[in-house]
Design an enzyme around this catalytic site. Structure first.
Site: not given
Ligand SMILES: [Zn+2]
Length: 393
Positions: A188, A272, A368
């Site tokens: 993340d 991501e 997170d």
């Protein structure tokens, strides 16, 4: 597997060699700018950008012109490479998926000076800590910190903040790698923490720029008070450039350490799929929207750019491909609002920036870490479904 790699060293030219390098860089810069002007004229007349081949032919024409005959003292290879780069820059610009900037004119003293020597084995030579470059450049010393391995294809000499550097591009045949680890991890990326891993660990942000920002502002102000191009101005200019270089070095070092450690320990890395270039553009706002939250956003965007997420991803990808691992990019929506325990999606799950508590099942964790867990889960799902489009290996 054939890999390409670069080895970069500080060059120690004699005063004479440095002067000649500066002349050659000047010629190359001129050719870039002259070629760019030509391309812009073509566009203005509604024509297409010339092909790489057509651009190449221009050099011969220019050398025949009386007012440009001094170009003859440059090495044709260096000039051709500049136009090749110019052509690639245009191609990148026209490729919508890259969001690259339009090629710009190069100015002297802006850390943009570089010349590339191709056909290395034909025209150049390497001997421990010395490199022979064509013509009157001859043998140049460089500060070798690690030995060059593989076949040198070309080398680039560049000037940065008053120092000369040489970078050797090599090709090396290595055995098809098999990643030593079998583990998978989700990543993340954030502002408060640069990266958080699904195993719960995290890396602090670098913010090299922030750290040096004040000094940079002070030195910049001093620069603006000096008479342009005066001796003092030049001295101050070098100071400012030095800070820029230091920031870039800090950041590079940080990113490499981070990407190496993650790549070494995990065969599969899920990240991501943030469109960093889009994110950093949106803060300017469109005409209709006038960029709501421009201020808040540009702060966030500055951090994003500061921390070089794009570069970080690039490093992860090539390091994984060298070590036989892989990077899987997954859609980023709701990664921070989905409960990894029961799958419930809600804004209210994310109580604060740092705290996640599922309103359905009471699962609690750092927000997170939750993001990283969801990214990992999506990575596994993508692989299991065989959706290869997003898999970079
Ligand atoms: Zn839940």
């Amino acid at each position: 597997m054939l890999i390409r790699k670069a080895y970069k060293y500080r060059l120690d030219p004699t005063a004479e060699q440095a002067a000649w390098l500066a002349v050659l860089c000047g010629h190359a810069r001129f050719v870039w700018n002259h070629g760019l002007r030509y391309c812009l004229e073509q566009l203005e007349q509604g024509k297409k950008i010339p092909s790489a081949f057509e651009l190449n032919k221009l050099i011969t024409q220019w050398k025949k012109q009386d007012d440009l005959s001094w170009l003859k003292e440059a090495y044709t290879d260096n000039l051709q490479q500049k136009l090749k780069d110019l052509h690639s820059a245009w191609m990148r610009y026209f490729d919508k998926s890259l969001a690259a900037e339009k090629p710009r004119f190069k100015k002297k003293g802006k850390n943009q000076d570089a010349i590339r020597f191709v056909n290395f084995n034909k025209y150049c030579q390497l001997d421990a800590k010395r490199v022979k470059l064509p013509g009157k450049l001859g043998w140049l010393k460089f500060r070798e910190s690690r030995q060059v391995q593989g076949v040198i294809k070309n080398c680039t000499v560049s000037l940065k903040s008053g120092h000369w550097y040489i970078s050797f591009q090599v090709e090396q045949e290595v055995a098809d790698p098999c990643h030593p680890s079998a583990s998978a991890v989700g990543v993340d990326m954030g502002v408060a923490r640069f990266v958080t891993l699904s195993d719960g660990s995290h890396l602090k942000p670098l913010n090299a720029f922030r750290k040096h920002e004040k000094r940079l502002a002070v030195e910049h102000r001093k620069l603006s008070r000096k008479v342009k191009f005066s001796a003092n101005w030049k001295k101050q200019k070098a100071k400012v450039q030095n800070i820029h270089t230091r920031i870039a070095n800090c950041r590079n070092d940080y990113l490499h350490k981070a990407s190496t450690s993650i790549s070494k320990n995990h065969a599969m890395i899920a990240i991501e799929d943030l469109r960093v270039s889009n994110m950093s553009k949106s803060a300017q706002g469109t005409e209709e929207q006038h960029g709501t939250n421009v201020k808040a956003k540009s702060g966030l965007n500055k951090s994003i750019l500061d921390q070089g997420w794009h570069e970080f991803r690039r490093q992860l990808e090539y390091k994984q491909s060298w070590s036989g691992g892989m990077v899987v990019a997954v859609p980023a929506h709701h990664t921070s609002q989905t409960c990894p325990n029961c799958g419930h999606v809600s804004k209210e799950n994310r109580q604060t920036q740092a705290r996640f508590k599922c309103i359905e099942c009471d699962y609690m964790n750092n927000a997170d870490v939750v993001g990283a867990l969801n990214v990992l889960e999506r990575g596994h799902r993508l692989l299991a479904c065989g959706e290869s489009a997003l898999v970079a290996q």
